[in-house]
Every structure is written in C-alpha cells, then in structure tokens.
Motif scaffolding. Structure first.
Motif, PDB file in Angstrom:
ATOM      1  N   LYS A 134      65.999  59.189  79.942  1.00  0.00           N
ATOM      2  CA  LYS A 134      67.823  57.741  79.458  1.00  0.00           C
ATOM      3  C   LYS A 134      67.485  57.136  80.994  1.00  0.00           C
ATOM      4  O   LYS A 134      68.234  56.409  81.313  1.00  0.00           O
ATOM      5  N   ALA A 135      67.448  57.370  82.408  1.00  0.00           N
ATOM      6  CA  ALA A 135      67.809  57.235  83.385  1.00  0.00           C
ATOM      7  C   ALA A 135      66.909  55.442  83.441  1.00  0.00           C
ATOM      8  O   ALA A 135      66.756  55.145  83.688  1.00  0.00           O
ATOM      9  N   VAL A 173      73.726  44.911  77.564  1.00  0.00           N
ATOM     10  CA  VAL A 173      74.761  46.210  77.714  1.00  0.00           C
ATOM     11  C   VAL A 173      74.820  46.902  76.380  1.00  0.00           C
ATOM     12  O   VAL A 173      74.577  47.590  76.643  1.00  0.00           O
ATOM     13  N   LEU A 174      74.816  46.686  75.600  1.00  0.00           N
ATOM     14  CA  LEU A 174      74.616  46.692  73.928  1.00  0.00           C
ATOM     15  C   LEU A 174      73.651  47.531  74.097  1.00  0.00           C
ATOM     16  O   LEU A 174      74.208  49.124  73.761  1.00  0.00           O
ATOM     17  N   ASN A 175      72.777  47.956  74.526  1.00  0.00           N
ATOM     18  CA  ASN A 175      71.394  48.684  74.620  1.00  0.00           C
ATOM     19  C   ASN A 175      71.542  49.955  75.498  1.00  0.00           C
ATOM     20  O   ASN A 175      71.283  51.064  75.468  1.00  0.00           O
ATOM     21  N   ILE A 176      72.135  49.440  76.816  1.00  0.00           N
ATOM     22  CA  ILE A 176      72.650  50.523  77.974  1.00  0.00           C
ATOM     23  C   ILE A 176      74.342  51.574  76.803  1.00  0.00           C
ATOM     24  O   ILE A 176      74.174  52.758  77.090  1.00  0.00           O
ATOM     25  N   VAL A 209      56.595  57.514  80.643  1.00  0.00           N
ATOM     26  CA  VAL A 209      57.989  58.004  79.698  1.00  0.00           C
ATOM     27  C   VAL A 209      58.846  59.012  79.197  1.00  0.00           C
ATOM     28  O   VAL A 209      59.393  59.585  79.249  1.00  0.00           O
ATOM     29  N   ASP A 210      57.985  59.650  77.413  1.00  0.00           N
ATOM     30  CA  ASP A 210      57.883  60.113  77.073  1.00  0.00           C
ATOM     31  C   ASP A 210      57.286  61.608  77.888  1.00  0.00           C
ATOM     32  O   ASP A 210      57.599  62.227  76.779  1.00  0.00           O
ATOM     33  N   ARG A 211      56.221  61.745  78.590  1.00  0.00           N
ATOM     34  CA  ARG A 211      56.054  63.193  79.771  1.00  0.00           C
ATOM     35  C   ARG A 211      57.149  63.051  80.502  1.00  0.00           C
ATOM     36  O   ARG A 211      57.084  64.660  81.127  1.00  0.00           O
ATOM     37  N   MET A 212      58.528  62.544  80.678  1.00  0.00           N
ATOM     38  CA  MET A 212      59.915  62.584  81.402  1.00  0.00           C
ATOM     39  C   MET A 212      60.061  63.610  80.620  1.00  0.00           C
ATOM     40  O   MET A 212      60.606  63.628  79.135  1.00  0.00           O
ATOM     41  N   SER A 213      61.254  64.716  81.537  1.00  0.00           N
ATOM     42  CA  SER A 213      62.563  64.935  81.172  1.00  0.00           C
ATOM     43  C   SER A 213      63.687  63.930  80.427  1.00  0.00           C
ATOM     44  O   SER A 213      63.850  62.691  80.546  1.00  0.00           O
ATOM     45  N   PRO A 214      64.335  64.913  79.561  1.00  0.00           N
ATOM     46  CA  PRO A 214      65.095  63.905  78.783  1.00  0.00           C
ATOM     47  C   PRO A 214      66.365  62.912  79.228  1.00  0.00           C
ATOM     48  O   PRO A 214      66.030  61.816  78.971  1.00  0.00           O
ATOM     49  N   PRO A 215      67.279  63.492  80.661  1.00  0.00           N
ATOM     50  CA  PRO A 215      67.606  62.491  81.768  1.00  0.00           C
ATOM     51  C   PRO A 215      66.707  62.089  82.366  1.00  0.00           C
ATOM     52  O   PRO A 215      68.053  60.831  81.941  1.00  0.00           O
TER      53      PRO A 215
END
Length: 162
Positions: A85-86, A145-148, A76-82
């Motif tokens: 997030k997804a 839900v709170l995490n999302i 996940v860390d190698r991906m772009s911020p958007p």
C-alpha cells in the motif's frame, strides 16, 4: 469520487475518440489530395501530427486514471500488504509530482513561449497546441489523488473489475 472519475474518463474517451477519427479522416484526405488530385494538402499533415500528440497525452491521462502506468509488480508483490500500500501510494505521489512539475508548470511555460510562433500551414499559434500539456497534467493530478484515495480504501484495479 467515483462520479468524478467516471465523468473525466467518459470525457477523455470522447476526446481521444474524436481525435482518432479526425486523424483517420484527415489522413484519408491527405492521401486523396496527394495521389488523386496531385496537389498534397500540407495543412492536414500538420494538423494530424498535432492531433496525434493530443491523443497520446489524453490517452496517457486515461491510463493514469486506470492505474495502468509503469510499475514493477514483481518487487511490490513480494512485500507485505502494508508495504505494498505504501509503495503504491509512493508511486502515485511520484506521478503527481511529475504531472505538476513537468506537465503543468513546464506545459504552461512552453505554451506561453510558443504563443508568438505560428504554425507553417495552419497559421495558428503553436502554443495553442501545447495547451494539452498542462490540461493533461491537471487531469493526471486529479486521477492520482483519486487513485490514492482508492488505495487507502483498499480498492485495487482487480477489485474494481470484479
């Protein structure tokens, strides 16, 4: 939202702590009755095993609230911020679905099935001890839900700790 998270987390910490203290005391009682009185207490052993299951599931709900559940950050860390997030939202949706299907639905089903079966030493319906499954499932669903919401706001675990 933060107030709800804080109340749930404090309540779970108290329940998990009380469960742990009870397990320690009951285990000490068990050792005392076995080695000092030479008359082992069977009910305390049975209760400790059920309390252990409760403490484990309550602890799992606490971890869900902290977003400490299993993930693979190296990908996940190698991906772009958007995309990060997804993927984080997707992970929370998977946890939500698991909690709803396995813990809530499955927990209700197994609790109902086990209500007719009594524990051997305590004489309590086994289903009473299984009620923790749907309870923790609902708590996990609330936390996801709170995490999302936090993920959508751009809040991460690192920004919360700072």
């Amino acid at each position: 939202m933060k107030a709800l998270r804080n109340v749930l987390t404090k309540a779970l910490n108290v329940l998990a702590g009380v469960s742990f203290i009870a397990m320690v005391l009951l285990t000490c009682w068990q050792v005392f009755t076995r080695y000092v009185l030479a008359n082992p207490s069977s009910w305390s052993e049975e209760l400790v095993s059920y309390l252990f299951a409760w403490a484990s599931l309550l602890g799992a709900s606490l971890i869900t609230g902290e977003r400490g559940h299993m993930n693979i950050p190296i990908l996940v860390d190698r991906m772009s911020p958007p995309v990060q997030k997804a993927l984080n939202i997707f992970g929370e949706l998977i946890a939500f679905a698991f909690s709803g299907i396995i813990l809530v639905y499955g927990g209700i089903e197994i609790s109902q099935l086990a209500m007719g079966q009594m524990t051997s030493s305590l004489g309590v319906a086994v289903g009473v001890f299984y009620v923790v499954m749907p309870l923790c499932g609902v708590l996990n669903m609330i936390y996801t839900v709170l995490n999302i919401v936090d993920i959508c706001k751009g809040e991460t675990q690192e920004t919360k700790e700072a």
